[in-house]
Design a protein around this motif. Sequence first.
Motif, mmCIF file in Angstrom:
data_model
loop_
_atom_site.group_PDB
_atom_site.id
_atom_site.type_symbol
_atom_site.label_atom_id
_atom_site.label_comp_id
_atom_site.label_asym_id
_atom_site.label_seq_id
_atom_site.Cartn_x
_atom_site.Cartn_y
_atom_site.Cartn_z
ATOM 1 N N THR A 177 15.968 15.297 22.533
ATOM 2 C CA THR A 177 15.697 15.988 23.796
ATOM 3 C C THR A 177 16.437 17.321 23.783
ATOM 4 O OG1 THR A 177 17.625 15.051 24.934
ATOM 5 C CG2 THR A 177 15.557 13.779 25.011
ATOM 6 N N PRO A 178 16.023 18.281 24.635
ATOM 7 C CA PRO A 178 16.759 19.538 24.722
ATOM 8 C C PRO A 178 18.231 19.346 25.066
ATOM 9 C CG PRO A 178 14.614 19.790 25.748
ATOM 10 C CD PRO A 178 14.765 18.335 25.424
ATOM 11 N N GLU A 179 18.541 18.334 25.875
ATOM 12 C CA GLU A 179 19.932 18.095 26.255
ATOM 13 C C GLU A 179 20.804 17.774 25.041
ATOM 14 O OE1 GLU A 179 17.287 16.688 27.720
ATOM 15 O OE2 GLU A 179 17.319 17.911 29.567
ATOM 16 N N ALA A 180 20.209 17.202 24.000
ATOM 17 C CA ALA A 180 20.976 16.832 22.808
ATOM 18 C C ALA A 180 21.458 18.063 22.036
ATOM 19 C CB ALA A 180 20.126 15.947 21.905
ATOM 20 N N LEU A 181 20.922 19.239 22.340
ATOM 21 C CA LEU A 181 21.360 20.442 21.641
ATOM 22 C C LEU A 181 22.802 20.811 21.957
ATOM 23 C CD1 LEU A 181 18.149 22.652 22.024
ATOM 24 C CD2 LEU A 181 18.976 21.566 19.929
ATOM 25 N N HIS A 182 23.366 20.214 23.004
ATOM 26 C CA HIS A 182 24.750 20.534 23.373
ATOM 27 C C HIS A 182 25.730 20.165 22.267
ATOM 28 C CE1 HIS A 182 24.153 22.018 27.405
ATOM 29 N NE2 HIS A 182 23.399 20.970 27.713
ATOM 30 N N ARG A 183 25.369 19.247 21.393
ATOM 31 C CA ARG A 183 26.290 18.860 20.327
ATOM 32 C C ARG A 183 26.137 19.719 19.066
ATOM 33 N NH1 ARG A 183 22.466 14.396 19.935
ATOM 34 N NH2 ARG A 183 21.534 14.268 17.837
ATOM 35 N N PHE A 184 25.222 20.721 19.117
ATOM 36 C CA PHE A 184 24.973 21.580 17.959
ATOM 37 C C PHE A 184 25.567 22.968 18.169
ATOM 38 C CE2 PHE A 184 21.789 18.350 17.416
ATOM 39 C CZ PHE A 184 21.534 18.302 16.057
ATOM 40 N N PRO A 185 26.117 23.566 17.120
ATOM 41 C CA PRO A 185 26.454 24.994 17.193
ATOM 42 C C PRO A 185 25.154 25.799 17.194
ATOM 43 C CG PRO A 185 26.802 24.183 14.964
ATOM 44 C CD PRO A 185 26.437 22.983 15.804
ATOM 45 N N CYS A 186 25.058 26.763 18.084
ATOM 46 C CA CYS A 186 23.805 27.515 18.243
ATOM 47 C C CYS A 186 24.060 29.010 18.062
ATOM 48 C CB CYS A 186 23.196 27.270 19.630
ATOM 49 S SG CYS A 186 22.672 25.555 19.901
ATOM 50 N N ALA A 187 23.030 29.700 17.572
ATOM 51 C CA ALA A 187 23.041 31.162 17.483
ATOM 52 C C ALA A 187 21.806 31.674 18.203
ATOM 53 C CB ALA A 187 23.046 31.618 16.017
ATOM 54 N N VAL A 188 21.956 32.753 18.961
ATOM 55 C CA VAL A 188 20.871 33.228 19.818
ATOM 56 C C VAL A 188 20.589 34.702 19.549
ATOM 57 C CG1 VAL A 188 21.436 31.557 21.610
ATOM 58 C CG2 VAL A 188 22.422 33.846 21.732
#
Length: 290
Positions: A177-188
């Motif tokens: 789910t999109p909410e699970a992205l909180h545990r990933f390092p992200c680049a924007v």
Amino acid sequence: MDLNAVEMFVEVVLAGSLSAAASRMGVPLPTLSRRLRELERQLNVQLLERSVRGTRLTDAGARLYEHASRGIEALLEAEQAVISDQTRLKGRLRLSLPPSFEPWWDLLAAFQRQCPDIRLHIFTTDRRVDLVEDGIDVALRVGTIAHETMVARRVLSYRHVLVASPALVERLGMPETPEALHRFPCAVWNQGSNAPTVWRLGSSEHSPAAVLSANDYAHLRSRALAGEVVTELPPFMAASAIREKNLVTLLPEHPLPVQELNLLYPSHRHPSAIVRSYLDFCQAQLPSFL
């Protein structure tokens, strides 16, 4: 109005300075400067603001340039048409592209192979440009265009894709789910704004806690390939890495919004034969380059 002086004025705008225009035209600089002053006196307006760094159009100068350049282009086209209906397209095409728009590089190479007598000048930027003042014939822009003085020809619609390396997914798990992205390092991708980036994923929104923001998709792709981040990429910048299994697509059931790709040119300027050929070539050939 002295048409020769008007043509000299247009050359000064294209060249960026009186000295560059004088050299290009083979006219002594004092002569060129005198003819432009006479044109300004004749019209009773200032057309150019002169400085040590070159020249800049006044509002009146911009209006004259818009109409005069269109007229000169039309006269040149008429001259070429009279000489020979078979004359190959020849001249300069000034383009503006976003950074790292790799498929367009190959498309432009193919266009020049088809029209070898066209010289390209490419201005790469992610900022909004003034097509008239910056001397741009056609700009490639992403997003919906609503501008009364511009014509936008839509050439493509697409969606960005959310990607990560297989190693990162193996370490942190596949997000469901999109909410699970909180545990990933992200680049924007970010153009420098302080406003937080929001990923619109289907009917959900996610505000990634970005470890990196950049206005260069090639940089974001490099970090994703290194297994360091989740990021969004244009599909044509991710396709080969996905085929080679160096990147995997995340949350395909939660697609990012549709993007529009447009070719933009001034509505008041009649497109030259070169511009028309470029527009038609891009629309016809672009799918084979993506």
